[in-house]
Write an enzyme that holds these catalytic residues in place. Structure first.
Site, PDB file in Angstrom:
ATOM      1  N   LYS A  27       0.744  -1.270  -0.059  1.00 18.83           N
ATOM      2  CA  LYS A  27       0.019  -0.025   0.093  1.00 18.83           C
ATOM      3  C   LYS A  27       0.979   1.221  -0.022  1.00 18.83           C
ATOM      4  O   LYS A  27       2.117   1.120   0.110  1.00 18.83           O
ATOM      5  CB  LYS A  27      -0.936  -0.144   1.277  1.00 18.83           C
ATOM      6  CG  LYS A  27      -0.120  -0.138   2.438  1.00 18.83           C
ATOM      7  CD  LYS A  27      -0.951  -0.388   3.753  1.00 18.83           C
ATOM      8  CE  LYS A  27      -0.127  -0.401   5.277  1.00 18.83           C
ATOM      9  NZ  LYS A  27      -0.963  -0.865   6.207  1.00 18.83           N
ATOM     10  N   TYR A  60      15.457  29.798   9.227  1.00 21.54           N
ATOM     11  CA  TYR A  60      14.302  30.286   9.614  1.00 21.54           C
ATOM     12  C   TYR A  60      14.129  30.414  11.278  1.00 21.54           C
ATOM     13  O   TYR A  60      14.330  29.412  11.810  1.00 21.54           O
ATOM     14  CB  TYR A  60      12.975  29.814   8.926  1.00 21.54           C
ATOM     15  CG  TYR A  60      12.713  30.097   7.694  1.00 21.54           C
ATOM     16  CD1 TYR A  60      12.526  31.287   7.169  1.00 21.54           C
ATOM     17  CD2 TYR A  60      12.817  29.029   6.866  1.00 21.54           C
ATOM     18  CE1 TYR A  60      12.177  31.319   5.886  1.00 21.54           C
ATOM     19  CE2 TYR A  60      12.318  29.213   5.364  1.00 21.54           C
ATOM     20  CZ  TYR A  60      12.281  30.619   4.845  1.00 21.54           C
ATOM     21  OH  TYR A  60      12.130  30.634   3.366  1.00 21.54           O
TER      22      TYR A  60
HETATM   23  C1  LIG Z   1      -0.174  -1.818   7.000  1.00 21.68           C
HETATM   24  C2  LIG Z   1      -0.700  -3.122   7.347  1.00 21.68           C
HETATM   25  C3  LIG Z   1       0.141  -4.350   7.538  1.00 21.68           C
HETATM   26  C4  LIG Z   1       1.349  -4.110   7.454  1.00 21.68           C
HETATM   27  O1  LIG Z   1       1.988  -3.562   8.439  1.00 21.68           O
HETATM   28  P1  LIG Z   1       3.602  -3.507   9.013  1.00 21.68           P
HETATM   29  O2  LIG Z   1       3.716  -2.933  10.207  1.00 21.68           O
HETATM   30  O3  LIG Z   1       4.133  -2.285   7.825  1.00 21.68           O
HETATM   31  O4  LIG Z   1       4.278  -4.711   8.416  1.00 21.68           O
HETATM   32  C5  LIG Z   1      -0.834  -5.527   7.738  1.00 21.68           C
HETATM   33  N1  LIG Z   1      -1.778  -5.493   7.691  1.00 21.68           N
HETATM   34  C6  LIG Z   1      -2.713  -4.482   8.003  1.00 21.68           C
HETATM   35  C7  LIG Z   1      -4.111  -4.653   8.059  1.00 21.68           C
HETATM   36  C8  LIG Z   1      -2.179  -3.258   7.526  1.00 21.68           C
HETATM   37  O5  LIG Z   1      -2.975  -2.261   7.527  1.00 21.68           O
END
Ligand SMILES: *Cc1c(COP(=O)(O)O)cnc(C)c1O
Length: 380
Positions: A50, A269
């Site tokens: 994702k 800044y």
């Molecule tokens: C993002 C996500 C993962 C992966 O998690 P990591 O901590 O990046 O390994 C697995 N399952 C679900 C439901 C997620 O939302």
């Protein structure tokens, strides 16, 4: 097949013009996936890609992992699922954020599997399947203590008692751990225990509980398939212990000016950082517009992010601005640092977790924020 480490593809400005160069090591992602898969055996190992594969690029990552034997991918959004489908024609692709209203046909069009998060979503998917005779899979998300997505355990229990549930086309039962990076947290045992009870009500359906850190909680958390994300991209799934993952992301920034700052003057800044001695700064062409987090700024009270310059670890000076940061290179010999050279902000010595810690955040945010202005180089 492993991506050939000798080959590379490149996007963005030519090398001499690039303010920042981001190098993604695809063979390292593959090596991390294999290591996680080995630790999860006999469970299968999927990959969570994702958010543009945590900033690393959804298509190249999907292709590299498919070539390595990964058969199941998880994304958050429908549109991400379509991109994975185009890159991995034969994969099982789950959409974690669930079934959007009146959109079942768009999942089916790309053979995507919604992760059904409520009884409403379940009913809508069932109605779609009855109407169209669609046979593609779907997952059922049961919440075991995260209270984000998923149906309540009682709802899943009631569903399990429905006649014919084992023939309803469910291909996965899923829950998500809230605290897996802290093995001592009491919620882990509670979620592992509750998920075990629920999955026993769906004996014919493969189950999945573990994210990256969950894999290291041991076989009780593995079930049939594990779902690592962040560890694939080099973040440490076992905080407080040695990182077993290979670094994936290298970030270099271009020095556009080297300047002397007299003792007592301030930098940047807000004038939040004061030169405590005659100081030499390398001003580097990367800023928060590139996802280099402003929270990594250095002030008189708090050290910020760091850069590797000719093998020396040098601290940031002053605030991160939109397009620039300043690195204190006073510790290096006078003429050693030159305009046009590159400094490393992420490399083998400064990991994504280190940069995240300097910005009071987590590697996930560093990775998913990686900018679009960099020259991007894919190794392998
Ligand atoms: C993002 C996500 C993962 C992966 O998690 P990591 O901590 O990046 O390994 C697995 N399952 C679900 C439901 C997620 O939302």
């Amino acid at each position: 097949m492993t991506p050939n480490p000798g080959t590379q593809s490149v996007y963005g400005p030519p090398e001499p013009e690039a303010g920042g160069i981001l190098t993604i090591d695809l063979p390292a992602i593959v090596a991390n996936w294999r290591e996680l898969a080995r630790r999860a055996q006999p469970a299968a190992c999927a990959a969570v890609i994702k958010a543009d594969a945590y900033g690393c690029g959804i298509e190249p990552v999907a292709q590299a992992l498919t070539a390595a034997g990964c058969e199941t991918f998880f994304v958050a959004h429908l549109a991400e699922g379509r991109r994975v489908r185009a890159a991995a024609a034969g994969a099982a692709i789950y959409v974690l954020n669930g079934l959007l209203p009146n959109a079942a046909d768009t999942y089916a069009q790309s053979n995507l599997r919604p992760v059904l998060c409520s009884l409403d979503e379940w009913a809508e998917w069932e109605a779609f399947k009855t109407k169209t005779k669609w046979l593609g899979g779907a997952a059922l998300h049961v919440d075991t203590g995260m209270n984000r997505l998923g149906m309540r355990p009682q709802e899943a229990t009631a569903l399990a008692r429905r006649a014919g549930i084992e023939h309803s086309g469910l291909t996965l039962l899923l829950s998500h751990l809230a605290c897996s990076e802290d093995p001592a947290h009491s919620l882990n045992a509670k979620q592992i225990g509750l998920f075990r009870e629920i999955r026993n009500l769906f004996p014919a359906i493969p189950a999945s509980l573990s994210n990256s850190s969950g894999i290291f909680l041991g076989p009780d958390a593995h079930h049939e398939i594990v779902r690592p994300g962040v560890a694939l991209y080099g973040a440490n799934p076992t905080p407080g212990h040695a990182n077993l993952m290979r670094p994936v992301v290298r970030l270099e920034g271009r020095i556009v000016q080297v300047r002397a700052v007299p003792e007592g003057e301030t930098v940047g800044y807000g004038a939040t950082w004061t030169a405590r001695r005659a100081t030499r700064l390398a001003v580097v062409s990367i800023g928060y517009a590139d996802g280099f987090l402003r929270a990594g700024s250095a002030t008189d009270l708090r050290a910020g992010a760091e850069a590797m310059v000719h093998g020396h670890r040098c601290p940031l000076a002053g605030r991160v601005s939109m397009d620039l940061i300043a690195v204190d290179v006073t510790a290096l010999p006078e003429r050693a640092v030159r305009r046009g050279e590159l400094v490393a902000l992420l490399d083998e010595t400064i990991g994504v977790d280190d940069l995240a810690a300097h910005a009071n955040t987590i590697a996930y945010e560093v990775l998913t924020g990686l900018g679009r202005r960099y020259r991007r180089v894919y190794r392998g």
